[in-house]
Write an enzyme that holds these catalytic residues in place. Sequence first.
Site, mmCIF file in Angstrom:
data_model
loop_
_atom_site.group_PDB
_atom_site.id
_atom_site.type_symbol
_atom_site.label_atom_id
_atom_site.label_comp_id
_atom_site.label_asym_id
_atom_site.label_seq_id
_atom_site.Cartn_x
_atom_site.Cartn_y
_atom_site.Cartn_z
ATOM 1 N N SER A 6 128.265 60.251 4.866
ATOM 2 C CA SER A 6 127.569 60.698 3.518
ATOM 3 C C SER A 6 128.561 60.110 2.384
ATOM 4 C CB SER A 6 127.446 62.038 3.283
ATOM 5 O OG SER A 6 126.696 62.339 1.937
ATOM 6 N N TYR B 149 129.006 70.876 2.845
ATOM 7 C CA TYR B 149 128.328 69.534 3.213
ATOM 8 C C TYR B 149 129.353 68.879 2.803
ATOM 9 C CZ TYR B 149 125.222 65.735 3.899
ATOM 10 O OH TYR B 149 124.626 64.666 4.199
#
Length: 285
Positions: free
Chosen positions: A149, A162
């Site tokens: 990501s 995250y």
Amino acid sequence: MTQIALDPGSVAVITGGASGIGLAAARHWARAGLRVCIADRGGERLEAAAEALAALAPGGRDGVLAAAVDVSRAEEVEALEARVRERFGGTDVLMNNAGIQPGSDLPGTPEAWERVIGVNLWGVIHGSRCFMPGMVARGRPGRIINTGSKQGITTPPGDPAYNVSKAGVKAFTEALAHSLRNTPGCRITAHLLIPGFVFTGLTAKGRAEKPAAAWTPEQTVDFMLQRLAAGDFYILCPDNDVDRAMDERRILWAAGDIVENRPALSRWHPDYAEAFAAFMKAGKD
């Protein structure tokens, strides 16, 4: 590297394969004649995805395997590898794609952090460790694709668990690529998929229609396949709002925090707002 790993009859394993980017990849490979295993949480969604893939695959359901797996548990990933090997003879393409983003904060609870890191980071580690030896021993060209990501690179405030998990995926996949290319006789390569804004169940947040800024999972997979064919390690995906040039400037600014000894996450620090805006504008000139 040749494209034999993506040829008909090859075997692709995709975690998080019942929806989103994982399912889009599985659809592409099923249509291309690959035998496909999708691993995800069990239930109706997984079975529905398997039936949809069987309708696309030249071999029907014989070429599709659906497995309920918790990728945070090493023993379940080990069992998955054995099941794929027994059913299809081995694995040529592994896409460690399973991911969750329930939200997190600081200090947060240990359980929340452990679950996010367990799926997003340990899932990638378990998948790579369990499948890699057999893939290398198979002697065929193959690929391990790990879904990272942009949040694991620029680490924006707001969801630290995250960010930590995806930063770990980046570091792990870089180490994996180095290890594979220094393994004698190895024909497996590693790649880091870095999606942009993709409209999936993970990002929908209650929205029924795709925002104009987002890409579809299919667009993301098409881009991934193009860059795999080009041999890219870092598959940095744009979307309908952010192009590569903007991503590059944001990544350079983040690295500059260390080089220039700025405060952490200076992009979001009020004292650096004007400097960041000027930096981004300079990239357009």
